[in-house]
Motif scaffolding. Structure first.
Motif, PDB file in Angstrom:
ATOM      1  N   UNK A   4       5.157  17.798 -70.125  1.00 50.65           N
ATOM      2  CA  UNK A   4       4.802  16.214 -70.104  1.00 50.65           C
ATOM      3  C   UNK A   4       4.342  16.014 -71.439  1.00 50.65           C
ATOM      4  N   UNK A   5       3.799  16.801 -72.348  1.00 53.68           N
ATOM      5  CA  UNK A   5       3.365  16.645 -73.651  1.00 53.68           C
ATOM      6  C   UNK A   5       4.772  16.323 -74.706  1.00 53.68           C
ATOM      7  N   UNK A   6       5.828  16.683 -74.077  1.00 52.93           N
ATOM      8  CA  UNK A   6       7.266  16.622 -74.864  1.00 52.93           C
ATOM      9  C   UNK A   6       7.723  15.218 -74.406  1.00 52.93           C
ATOM     10  N   UNK A   7       8.197  14.336 -75.363  1.00 52.19           N
ATOM     11  CA  UNK A   7       8.969  13.071 -74.800  1.00 52.19           C
ATOM     12  C   UNK A   7      10.232  13.313 -74.335  1.00 52.19           C
ATOM     13  N   UNK A   8      10.991  14.508 -74.851  1.00 51.64           N
ATOM     14  CA  UNK A   8      12.316  14.633 -74.321  1.00 51.64           C
ATOM     15  C   UNK A   8      12.156  15.188 -72.920  1.00 51.64           C
ATOM     16  N   UNK A   9      11.412  16.267 -72.866  1.00 51.76           N
ATOM     17  CA  UNK A   9      11.137  16.781 -71.611  1.00 51.76           C
ATOM     18  C   UNK A   9      10.783  16.011 -70.589  1.00 51.76           C
ATOM     19  N   UNK A  10       9.732  15.143 -70.954  1.00 56.91           N
ATOM     20  CA  UNK A  10       9.169  14.036 -69.933  1.00 56.91           C
ATOM     21  C   UNK A  10      10.451  13.379 -69.518  1.00 56.91           C
ATOM     22  N   UNK A  11      11.411  12.787 -70.330  1.00 59.07           N
ATOM     23  CA  UNK A  11      12.434  11.876 -69.937  1.00 59.07           C
ATOM     24  C   UNK A  11      13.354  12.717 -69.125  1.00 59.07           C
ATOM     25  N   UNK A  12      13.611  14.024 -69.146  1.00 57.17           N
ATOM     26  CA  UNK A  12      14.379  14.899 -68.612  1.00 57.17           C
ATOM     27  C   UNK A  12      13.664  14.966 -67.081  1.00 57.17           C
ATOM     28  N   UNK A  13      12.444  15.157 -67.110  1.00 58.74           N
ATOM     29  CA  UNK A  13      11.773  15.036 -65.618  1.00 58.74           C
ATOM     30  C   UNK A  13      12.169  13.797 -64.760  1.00 58.74           C
ATOM     31  N   UNK A  14      12.276  12.672 -65.824  1.00 65.33           N
ATOM     32  CA  UNK A  14      12.199  11.396 -65.085  1.00 65.33           C
ATOM     33  C   UNK A  14      13.661  11.198 -64.838  1.00 65.33           C
ATOM     34  N   UNK A  15      14.542  11.853 -65.275  1.00 66.22           N
ATOM     35  CA  UNK A  15      16.228  11.627 -64.914  1.00 66.22           C
ATOM     36  C   UNK A  15      16.218  12.685 -63.690  1.00 66.22           C
ATOM     37  N   UNK A  16      15.549  13.485 -63.445  1.00 64.95           N
ATOM     38  CA  UNK A  16      15.660  14.386 -62.255  1.00 64.95           C
ATOM     39  C   UNK A  16      15.016  13.485 -61.037  1.00 64.95           C
ATOM     40  N   UNK A  17      13.973  12.805 -61.159  1.00 68.73           N
ATOM     41  CA  UNK A  17      13.067  12.171 -60.257  1.00 68.73           C
ATOM     42  C   UNK A  17      12.489  10.981 -60.725  1.00 68.73           C
ATOM     43  N   UNK A  18      13.014  10.053 -60.426  1.00 70.41           N
ATOM     44  CA  UNK A  18      12.696   8.559 -60.940  1.00 70.41           C
ATOM     45  C   UNK A  18      11.046   8.197 -60.501  1.00 70.41           C
ATOM     46  N   UNK A  19      10.281   8.760 -59.828  1.00 71.28           N
ATOM     47  CA  UNK A  19       9.120   8.583 -59.548  1.00 71.28           C
ATOM     48  C   UNK A  19       8.072   9.014 -60.715  1.00 71.28           C
ATOM     49  N   UNK A  20       8.750  10.108 -61.493  1.00 70.60           N
ATOM     50  CA  UNK A  20       7.982  10.659 -62.586  1.00 70.60           C
ATOM     51  C   UNK A  20       7.994   9.663 -63.833  1.00 70.60           C
ATOM     52  N   UNK A  21       7.096   9.637 -64.706  1.00 70.54           N
ATOM     53  CA  UNK A  21       6.848   8.909 -65.973  1.00 70.54           C
ATOM     54  C   UNK A  21       8.158   9.001 -66.700  1.00 70.54           C
ATOM     55  N   UNK A  22       8.377   7.852 -67.747  1.00 71.21           N
ATOM     56  CA  UNK A  22       9.403   8.244 -68.510  1.00 71.21           C
ATOM     57  C   UNK A  22       8.945   8.947 -69.934  1.00 71.21           C
ATOM     58  N   UNK A  23       7.623   8.638 -70.083  1.00 72.48           N
ATOM     59  CA  UNK A  23       7.286   9.152 -71.280  1.00 72.48           C
ATOM     60  C   UNK A  23       5.800   9.685 -70.982  1.00 72.48           C
ATOM     61  N   UNK A  24       5.205  10.497 -71.929  1.00 71.55           N
ATOM     62  CA  UNK A  24       3.806  11.180 -71.687  1.00 71.55           C
ATOM     63  C   UNK A  24       2.528  10.024 -71.489  1.00 71.55           C
ATOM     64  N   UNK A  25       2.150  10.235 -70.299  1.00 70.39           N
ATOM     65  CA  UNK A  25       0.925   9.405 -69.763  1.00 70.39           C
ATOM     66  C   UNK A  25      -0.331   9.605 -70.500  1.00 70.39           C
ATOM     67  N   UNK A  26      -0.738  10.966 -70.584  1.00 67.34           N
ATOM     68  CA  UNK A  26      -2.064  11.361 -70.952  1.00 67.34           C
ATOM     69  C   UNK A  26      -2.130  11.390 -72.498  1.00 67.34           C
ATOM     70  N   UNK A  27      -3.215  10.883 -73.124  1.00 69.84           N
ATOM     71  CA  UNK A  27      -3.644  10.995 -74.448  1.00 69.84           C
ATOM     72  C   UNK A  27      -3.733  12.216 -75.020  1.00 69.84           C
ATOM     73  N   UNK A  28      -2.775  13.013 -75.587  1.00 67.95           N
ATOM     74  CA  UNK A  28      -2.837  14.210 -76.051  1.00 67.95           C
ATOM     75  C   UNK A  28      -4.047  14.424 -76.983  1.00 67.95           C
ATOM     76  N   UNK A  29      -4.096  13.975 -78.183  1.00 68.81           N
ATOM     77  CA  UNK A  29      -4.849  14.264 -79.066  1.00 68.81           C
ATOM     78  C   UNK A  29      -6.445  14.392 -78.452  1.00 68.81           C
ATOM     79  N   UNK A  30      -6.706  13.131 -78.001  1.00 64.29           N
ATOM     80  CA  UNK A  30      -8.255  12.881 -77.316  1.00 64.29           C
ATOM     81  C   UNK A  30      -8.430  14.020 -76.321  1.00 64.29           C
TER      82      UNK A  30
END
Length: 404
Positions: A288-314
């Protein structure tokens, strides 16, 4: 455990409340939506249990955690947020078990500091609110270790039976905990105050009840697959060094043993890499730190976020800082405790080392160390108590650590 004074009980209650509040706050921050595909799998299995009373035949993970989520969902709507809050409260209560474990080995101050680390640690706080099994496994492991400490003090087959049951549950939350069964059984055989024959009887009770605890799930899997194998295959098969290992005759575990035998150099390299990932200061392998993989997971299950939610750097900065402080103090705790409380240091060290080495054979990720992180906090508490004594209070003396 010595009786607590009124002031000590008040301190413990404050830390307990802090642990629960921090985790409930994290639950609200994470929200009412699923964040990971693993969360979706566990929640779906829990809802299936509530609706049908059983698992779907396609479920290939450990069984106890969905049962826990199903129990949490009964008095509520079973929404994601209510599950997060319910789990946060239960996992927050785990600091009481950590306190009991630490107090059985060291003075009150070490125990309360260890509990404070548990209450405030960012990884434990977020992990306690995510619908992953690791934080719950940490609580069950603490209960198991408290029971082991009790079993070492009295010749009671009933206590040994409860150790076996707790370890049986733990293995059905995180199956890698099989390695702890070996370590803790060996420790008990050495320390139970009884004759050799009586200790063998204790081992027999532990072995039989442990097998009885996991037998229903083993039988269920055999009826579905027609073979005996890992308690959970979902995600486990993907840890193989080559693709298709699950389809090889003899099963995955036999394949891994054969591969290690024939490729020891590759295994050592892979093992070392996994071990480093297990102990990395912040997660570096999240899909989920990878935007493309996050989108791929969302395409499999629409309940999952379309883009990373957690602030990675902080997240990484906070995680690295807290991990660095805690591990540095834990090293201090090991050095200090080795002189005066060597059996206790060995006990904690064997648990932590066995679990991390066992996991590294197959995989290594930051969240996988959550089940053994509370044990590290005991060492961190010991190290911090020494630092406070040495540099901010009275002169350090070994007697301060041996108060029981």
């Amino acid at each position: 455990m010595p009786r607590l004074s009124k002031q000590e009980r008040a301190q413990l209650l404050v830390v307990l409340a802090l642990a629960i509040v921090v985790r409930i706050g994290a639950a609200f921050w994470l929200g009412d939506s699923l964040l990971f595909d693993d969360e979706a799998a566990y929640v779906d299995a829990a809802h299936e249990l509530v609706q049908t009373g059983g698992f779907d035949e396609g479920y290939r993970r450990e069984p106890v955690y969905p049962v826990f989520l199903a129990l949490l969902s009964l008095p509520s709507t079973g929404s994601v947020l209510s599950l997060r809050i319910g789990q946060a409260m239960v996992v927050g209560l785990g600091c009481l078990l950590l306190f009991v474990l630490a107090r059985s080995m060291f003075e009150f101050r070490v125990a309360i500091l260890a509990t404070l680390f548990y209450a405030l640690d960012p990884l434990m706080a977020i992990g306690g609110s995510l619908l992953y099994s690791e934080a719950f496994a940490a609580v069950v492991l603490l209960a198991s270790l408290v029971l082991v400490r009790l079993a070492c003090k009295k010749d009671s087959l009933w206590v040994s039976a409860t150790v076996a049951l707790s370890l049986g549950l733990l293995v059905q939350i995180r199956q890698i905990s099989f390695v702890l069964l070996v370590v803790l059984a060996g420790w008990l055989f050495k320390c139970i105050p009884a004759s050799f024959a009586r200790r063998l009887l204790h081992m027999g009770v532990i072995g039989l009840l442990f097998v009885a605890t996991i037998a229903p799930w083993v039988i269920r899997n055999f009826e579905i697959t027609g073979e005996f194998g890992p308690l959970a295959t979902e995600g486990f098969m993907q840890t193989a060094p080559v693709e298709g290992a699950e389809e090889i005759e003899g099963g995955y575990l036999m394949f891994m043993a054969t591969w290690i035998w024939h490729h020891p150099d590759e295994f050592v390299e892979r093992f070392g890499r996994n071990f480093l990932h297990f102990w990395e200061p912040y997660p570096t392998r999240l899909w989920v730190d990878d935007a493309e993989k996050t989108a791929e997971l969302h395409s499999r299950d629409s309940r999952l976020p379309e883009k990373p939610k957690l602030p990675i750097t902080s997240r990484n900065i906070v995680s690295a800082f807290s991990f660095g402080v805690e591990m540095t103090l834990a090293v201090v705790g090991v050095v200090v405790g080795w002189r005066t409380r060597r059996p206790e240091i060995l006990f904690i060290g064997l648990v932590v080392l066995a679990y991390s080495l066992g996991y590294s054979i197959f995989e290594g990720r930051t969240r996988y160390r959550i089940p053994i992180t509370p044990e590290i906090f005991v060492l961190s508490g010991l190290g911090l108590a020494f630092v406070l004594d040495r540099y901010f209070g009275r002169s350090y003396s070994s007697s301060s650590l041996s108060e029981r």
